[in-house]
Scaffold this active site. Structure first.
Site, PDB file in Angstrom:
ATOM      1  N   ALA A 108       3.354   1.656   2.748  1.00  0.00           N
ATOM      2  CA  ALA A 108       4.694   0.871   2.516  1.00  0.00           C
ATOM      3  C   ALA A 108       5.570   1.491   1.919  1.00  0.00           C
ATOM      4  CB  ALA A 108       4.120  -0.477   2.110  1.00  0.00           C
ATOM      5  N   CYS A 143       0.842  -1.292   0.000  1.00  0.00           N
ATOM      6  CA  CYS A 143      -0.042  -0.040  -0.120  1.00  0.00           C
ATOM      7  C   CYS A 143       0.849   1.314  -0.096  1.00  0.00           C
ATOM      8  CB  CYS A 143      -0.651   0.173   1.088  1.00  0.00           C
ATOM      9  SG  CYS A 143      -0.029   0.062   2.622  1.00  0.00           S
ATOM     10  N   HIS A 195       5.419   6.136  -3.124  1.00  0.00           N
ATOM     11  CA  HIS A 195       6.640   6.402  -3.579  1.00  0.00           C
ATOM     12  C   HIS A 195       6.692   7.979  -3.759  1.00  0.00           C
ATOM     13  CE1 HIS A 195       7.679   2.305  -4.744  1.00  0.00           C
ATOM     14  NE2 HIS A 195       7.909   2.373  -3.574  1.00  0.00           N
ATOM     15  N   ARG A 214      13.335  -4.791   6.194  1.00  0.00           N
ATOM     16  CA  ARG A 214      13.994  -4.786   4.893  1.00  0.00           C
ATOM     17  C   ARG A 214      15.278  -4.536   5.031  1.00  0.00           C
ATOM     18  NH1 ARG A 214      13.394   0.216   1.999  1.00  0.00           N
ATOM     19  NH2 ARG A 214      13.792   0.141  -0.189  1.00  0.00           N
TER      20      ARG A 214
END
Lengths: 74, 490
Positions: free
Chosen positions: B65, B62, B195, B96
């Site tokens: 994220a 999403c 992003h 990550r």
């Protein structure tokens, strides 16, 4: 009307529409002289946009307002 | 398994699509394609960045994220508040592997989770007061942080909290930047919009804060953009750039700091690795500050050399000389690695679906090892990503956009790759199917893979995965059909 950005790509001008994350190369630009630059932009994805002709910008990329004439089919 | 022809690939796609209802089949057919290297434009063969089909298993994330996990999260000296219920932040915490230098909890906060832990009353009465209090507490408990970002989770947008106003007020109180990011998870079709939102927040709240301030610059200043330092990638990149004689001013955002981001507009060239997640800010800097950006690729010697020469092309001859000297110095090391691993890996077939946008980058590295990529796709790519991918992939290879769990499984069953480069969520399918795999999202807890040193690790890891005897022993003994018995029965 949509905000677009025109930048100098490796092979000619590229068109970028941030709202839709759409990048396409510009196949033809209606006016391309130092004092009058702009007009109808034909994109390689089949779409076309219109920007009001302006004096040729000294530096690319440049953000402009553009009117959609014909959308690329999805 | 030989490589499929175009007709076979198309037949395979049609066969896999057979199980869907008519409408779903029509929708999914647009996202699956056989690669056609002759076309310039991906939209003629594949559709991307569309809403996932309801009812199928997609692997997308999403917007939260994309913003908190990808772009903002790795900035180490800031505290990123997951504003909303506790789960979003907690379940994505520290997974990550964005490595960083610093003392966690003192001056760096990369692996920590800060959340406003929304309860029912916060949904009903609004969470602005809680956020104000939280920021005050953060300031008291972690005085060495350099800024705060407020990463909105879904409820914030739904109840209409004014995090911008809280951020502005709190920023004055604590005397440090507080950056509201409107990355509610429901925005957009995938993490990709996250992003974009994160980039826009950086543009609006961070980038121009040091404009006009004095900065001791050199003609060789560059910034690494879109390298998240997974397993140390950005460091492996940085040493190469420094050896070329360049000065790396900023790392975005792996092992990066807020100050580095504010200094980025002072550089001469932006080096863009992850195009998808950071092209927005690069475009902005190109327009506003006249800083050109360049996409590069540091996976595998062929692409590294290509990229290094291209980077050196932006600078004077001293950089070019140093670059050539460096390429020559590393060449024997690369030759040794290829001599060692190529005979073991030659001709092996790989399918990639790794979550991030690495497939098109790593194709070159696989080819350096003599391996072949027979299928690839992205979770959240756009047309421009496929434009770039088509050229990297072989003709008639399989492309799948936002592939569903079912499709991916069927493709793997039919194409029988020797190895799958999978992401985090879908890797278990292949593990259970007994296919050698590498989790290529965060390098399977290995890395770095960027740069010359990274390639050595990459080659070793691929060999480890392929030569692992475990995968041959996944059939339990009672299910094994004895070859002798088969013969007798026949």
């Amino acid at each position: 009307m949509a905000n677009i950005m025109i930048r100098q790509g490796e092979k000619g001008l590229t068109f970028y529409l941030p709202k839709r994350d759409l990048e396409a190369s510009i196949e033809s630009i209606e006016f391309d002289s130092p004092e009058k630059w702009g007009g109808e932009l034909k994109l390689d994805n089949g779409g076309s946009y219109y920007i009001d002709p302006i004096a040729k910008p000294p530096r690319l990329p440049i953000s402009l307002r553009a009117k959609r004439l014909g959308a690329a089919e999805d | 398994m030989t490589t499929l022809s175009r007709e076979e690939t198309e037949a395979l796609i049609a066969e896999v699509l057979e199980v869907y209802p008519e409408k779903a089949k029509k929708d999914r057919a647009k996202h699956l394609a056989a690669n056609d290297t002759s076309i310039e434009q991906s939209k003629k063969c594949i559709t991307s960045n569309r809403k996932s089909l309801p009812g199928v298993m997609t692997i997308r994330g999403c917007a939260y994220a994309g913003s908190k996990g990808v772009v903002w999260g790795p900035i180490k000296d800031m505290i990123h508040i997951s504003h909303g219920p506790v789960g979003c932040g907690q379940y994505s915490r520290a997974g990550r592997r964005n490595y960083y230098v610093g003392t966690t909890g003192i001056d760096t906060f990369g692996t920590m989770n800060f959340t406003s832990d929304f309860q029912e009353k916060d949904i009903v009465f609004g969470g602005d007061k809680k956020l104000t209090k939280l920021i005050e507490e953060v300031e008291q408990l972690f005085p060495l942080h350099n800024g705060i970002s407020v990463q909105s989770e879904c409820p914030i947008g739904l109840i209409g909290d004014d995090i911008e106003s809280v951020s502005k007020k709190s920023s004055v109180v604590i005397g440090k930047p507080v950056i509201p990011v409107r990355c509610e998870g429901f925005r957009g079709v995938s993490q990709s919009l996250g992003h974009h939102i994160a980039n826009d927040a950086i543009r609006d709240w961070v980038l121009d804060k040091r404009d006009g301030q004095a900065f001791e610059s050199t003609p060789y200043d560059v910034a690494i953009i879109g390298d998240y330092n997974i397993g140390g990638d950005a460091w492996a990149t940085r040493i190469l750039l420094e050896e070329m004689g360049l000065r790396v001013v900023a790392q975005w955002s792996g092992d990066g700091t807020l100050a580095e981001m504010m200094n980025t507009p002072k550089v001469k060239l932006n080096l863009l690795h992850c195009y998808r997640s950071m092209n927005y800010i690069s475009r902005h800097m190109e327009e506003k500050y006249g800083i050109p950006y360049m996409e590069y690729n540091f996976f595998g010697p062929t692409k590294i050399i290509e990229s290094l020469r291209k980077i050196a092309g932006f600078f004077d001859d001293s950089v070019k000389e140093k670059t050539e000297a460096m390429i020559a110095r590393y060449q024997p090391m690369m030759d040794a690695i290829i001599a060692k691993y190529k005979p073991r890996l030659q001709g092996k077939k790989v399918m990639l679906y790794v979550g991030g946008l690495r497939p098109r980058h790593v194709i070159g590295a696989y080819e350096d090892l003599g391996m072949e990529v027979i299928g690839t796709g992205y979770e959240f790519a756009h047309n421009d990503d496929y434009d770039r991918t088509i050229k990297e992939m072989g003709d008639a290879t399989l492309l799948y956009d936002d592939v569903t769990g079912f499709e991916l499984e069927e493709f793997v069953k039919r194409l029988k790759p020797d190895m799958v480069g999978s992401g985090i969520k879908e890797k278990y399918i292949f593990q259970k199917m007994g296919i050698p795999l590498r989790q290529m999202h965060s390098w399977d807890y290995s890395g770095p893979y960027h740069g010359y040193d990274g390639f050595a690790i990459f080659a070793r890891d691929m060999d480890i995965a392929l030569s692992n005897p475990t995968f041959k022993n996944l059939t339990p003994p009672w299910k094994k059909v004895d070859a002798e018995e088969v013969k007798k029965a026949a």
